[in-house]
Motif scaffolding. Sequence first.
Motif, PDB file in Angstrom:
ATOM      1  N   ARG A   1       2.739   5.799  -6.877  1.00 23.08           N
ATOM      2  CA  ARG A   1       2.590   5.071  -5.602  1.00 23.08           C
ATOM      3  C   ARG A   1       1.812   5.970  -4.657  1.00 23.08           C
ATOM      4  NH1 ARG A   1       7.106   2.687  -2.381  1.00 23.08           N
ATOM      5  NH2 ARG A   1       5.211   2.061  -1.308  1.00 23.08           N
ATOM      6  N   ASP A   2       0.945   5.363  -3.869  1.00 18.72           N
ATOM      7  CA  ASP A   2       0.077   6.199  -3.019  1.00 18.72           C
ATOM      8  C   ASP A   2       0.876   7.091  -2.065  1.00 18.72           C
ATOM      9  OD1 ASP A   2       0.852   4.201  -1.230  1.00 18.72           O
ATOM     10  OD2 ASP A   2      -1.136   4.024  -0.321  1.00 18.72           O
ATOM     11  N   ASP A   3       2.017   6.577  -1.564  1.00 19.41           N
ATOM     12  CA  ASP A   3       2.822   7.346  -0.605  1.00 19.41           C
ATOM     13  C   ASP A   3       3.372   8.640  -1.204  1.00 19.41           C
ATOM     14  OD1 ASP A   3       3.592   4.779   1.387  1.00 19.41           O
ATOM     15  OD2 ASP A   3       3.267   4.343  -0.734  1.00 19.41           O
TER      16      ASP A   3
HETATM   17 ZN    ZN Z   1       2.079   2.794  -0.332  1.00 20.35          ZN
END
Ligand code: ZN
Length: 285
Positions: free
Chosen positions: A51-53
Motif C-alpha cells: 500500500r502506498d501509505d
Molecule cells: Zn494509500
Amino acid sequence: MTNLKIAIQKSGRLSEKSLKILAECGIHLTNGNRRLVSLSQNFPVEVLYLRDDDIPQYVNDNVADIGFVGENVVEEKKRSVKVTERLGFAKCSMSLAIPKSNDYHDNGFFNGKKIATSYPRILGAYLSENNIDAEIHEISGSVEIAPGIGLADAIFDIVSSGSTLISNGLKEVEVVMRSEAVIIESPRLNEEKRKILDDLLFRIRAVKASKNNKYILLNAPNKNLDEIVRLIPGMKSPTIMPLAQEGWSSVHSVVKENDFWDIIDKIRALGAQGILVIPIEKMIV
Ligand code: ZN
Ligand code: PRT
C-alpha cells in the motif's frame, strides 16, 4: 547475489506507471501478477507490492531499499528517507477547499473552523506556520463529503482535475503543496545497492529525457542555416548534410518538447520545409 528491493504500490494510481518505467528501462519482471514479490532475470532488482501509505516506512526500515510513491505521502509520513528522483506523473495538489457558497478572502477564514483530512501532519504544519487556530478532523476516506454532511466546515485533500470538488459543491481556496510521484531511497544503502541504484537511475533518466525531447529533421535554405542551427542546437550541434538540390541542406537535431511549437514557427519563418518530428526511445546525454 544482491538485489535492490523496490517498493511499488500494489494497486492504485501509481502502480501501472511505476511498472511501465521499469519496463521502459528494459527490466523484465517474472511473476508480473503482483502477488507479493517479483524478481527480474535481467537486472538485479526485486519488486515488493505494498500500500502506498506503507512505502515510506518500509524504505525507512530497509525492508525495501527504494520506493515509488507520491511526494504527499512522503511528506505526511515524515520518515528519514531521501527523495532521489522526481518522476513527473501522478501530479496533484494538496489543497484546502470550502463550500462554494462561502465568501473567502484569505486563510484567516480557517480560524475556529473544523477541517476534515487524511493528511493531518501536512495540514497541521501549514496551520501552525500561518498561525491559524483550526480543528483538524482526521478521516481516512471520502473526505470530500464531510462538509455536505455537516462533519466539517472545510476539507484538506488531494486535488487533480478538480471535478470531485465541483461535484461536491466545494471550491479550492489554498494550494498547500504540489506533489508528483518520486523515488525515495533508504538512508542506509550499502555500496553494492548504491551501484545498482545508480545504474537504474541512469536508465530512468535516459527514458525521461527521451520523453521530453523529439528528433527533428528538416530541409533548410543554406542562406538561413546559421540562424536555424542557433534555434535547434541539439545535443552537441546539429548534423547538416547537403541536399542534391543546390542551395539546400538537410538538418537533423533534437528539440525539447516544451519549446517545440515555438521553435517550429520560427524555423518555418526562416524557410525550413519538409519538417519531420520523430519520438526518441532512449536518450543518453
Ligand atoms: Zn494509500
Ligand atoms: O490502496 P493504497 O493506499 O495503496 O492507495 P490510495 O487509495 O491511498 O492511493 P491512490 O492510488 O488513490 O493515489 C496514490 C497517489 O496518487 C496519491 O498519494 C497522490 O500522490 C497521487 N494522486 C494524483 C492522486 C490523485 N492524483 C487524485 N486525484 N491521488 C488521489 N486522487 C483522488 C483525490 O483525492 C480525489 O478525491 O482522486 C479524486 C479525484 O480527483 P479530481 O480532482 O481529479 O476529481
